[in-house]
Scaffold this active site. Structure first.
Site, PDB file in Angstrom:
ATOM      1  NE  ARG A  50      -2.788  81.914  15.591  1.00 27.95           N
ATOM      2  CZ  ARG A  50      -3.498  82.997  15.301  1.00 27.95           C
ATOM      3  NH1 ARG A  50      -4.510  83.363  16.084  1.00 27.95           N
ATOM      4  NH2 ARG A  50      -3.221  83.719  14.241  1.00 27.95           N
ATOM      5  CG  ASP A  52      -5.162  78.230  21.651  1.00 25.54           C
ATOM      6  OD1 ASP A  52      -4.858  78.993  20.719  1.00 25.54           O
ATOM      7  OD2 ASP A  52      -6.295  77.745  21.792  1.00 25.54           O
ATOM      8  CE1 TYR A 111      -4.035  70.629  18.303  1.00 21.46           C
ATOM      9  CE2 TYR A 111      -5.215  70.373  16.223  1.00 21.46           C
ATOM     10  CZ  TYR A 111      -4.349  71.086  17.038  1.00 21.46           C
ATOM     11  OH  TYR A 111      -3.806  72.257  16.583  1.00 21.46           O
ATOM     12  NE  ARG A 197      -7.865  74.901  25.874  1.00 22.89           N
ATOM     13  CZ  ARG A 197      -7.550  76.182  26.137  1.00 22.89           C
ATOM     14  NH1 ARG A 197      -6.923  76.906  25.234  1.00 22.89           N
ATOM     15  NH2 ARG A 197      -7.880  76.709  27.296  1.00 22.89           N
TER      16      ARG A 197
END
Length: 253
Positions: A50, A52, A111, A197
């Protein structure tokens, strides 16, 4: 019933994220609807994770099941790319083992977070601009500390429905790209919501000299999101790669 993996990429700027939500348009919804229209049957997509709101993906994997009329995967890729908006691209569709699951069968995910030190009128919504030069060596020292821990509650969004906040991070490092850009790369078996993040935002505090290695360890060990730094904006984050074991792609074995 056959199972297929679909490989796609998207610019997340105008979406509420990958997953279908009641408050706006999602990538999953757009691709799922396109598949259903082209194949003339109801398709349910299951994503590898998922992302964001505002987060991008250079490589997302999702699976869907199909027991209708056989299709040519390359032809379906071509039709989808003609149907989908310009900020979503499909790269491949491949039949996989019927037991394969886009989310649960993945062995690792990577990522990347992009930061720039220069104002750029063309990439302002694809990289996070900062107004100082962080100490990349100090940030890399703390990035290595991440591999010593497994509980990342301090970097997780509060009140999520996950059963555990344990992740195994195998790689985490910063590198300079050219004169003005920095890229953070992180690989793990799984990630928590908002985790990357939050890590980036905290490491930037290290780069500014506001935190040291001992502070960084204390933040992780506190297991409290309030102890970590502010999350970096979503638009600088990209899902870069997803790796699966070989059995996933061995049909009929």
């Amino acid at each position: 019933m056959s199972r297929f993996f679909i490989t796609l990429a998207y610019n997340g700027k105008d979406y509420v994220g990958w997953q279908i939500q009641p408050n706006g348009e999602s990538v999953q919804e757009v691709v799922q609807n396109a598949l259903s229209i082209i194949l003339r049957g109801e398709i349910v997509l299951v994503g590898a994770g998922r992302t964001d709101a505002g987060v991008h993906a250079r490589k997302m994997i999702a699976h869907f099941d199909w027991n209708g009329i056989a299709f040519d995967p390359n032809d379906l890729v071509f039709k989808l790319n003609g149907f989908l908006p310009r900020d979503i691209a499909v790269y491949a569709i491949r039949e996989v083992d019927a037991r394969a699951h886009a989310r649960f069968s993945a062995s690792s995910r990577t990522y990347k977070y992009f930061i720039t030190l220069r104002k750029d009128p063309f990439l302002f919504d694809l990289k996070y601009r900062i107004f100082y030069t962080p100490d990349i060596e100090k940030m890399n020292c703390c990035a290595q500390i991440l591999k010593e821990y497994t509980d990342f509650t301090s970097f997780s969004k509060l009140h999520t429905d996950v059963k555990t906040n344990f992740c195994n991070i195998t790689d985490a490092y910063w590198e300079r790209v050219g004169e003005y850009d920095l890229v953070f790369t992180i690989t793990a078996d799984r990630f928590l919501r908002n985790m990357v993040r939050a890590i980036v935002g905290t490491l930037l505090e290290v780069g500014r000299g506001r935190l040291d290695e001992n502070d960084f360890r204390r933040i992780i060990e506190a297991k409290d999101r309030r102890s970590a730094g502010t999350s970096a904006p979503g638009y600088g984050l990209y899902l870069h790669d997803i790796v699966y074991p070989e059995w996933v792609f061995q049909i009929g074995d």
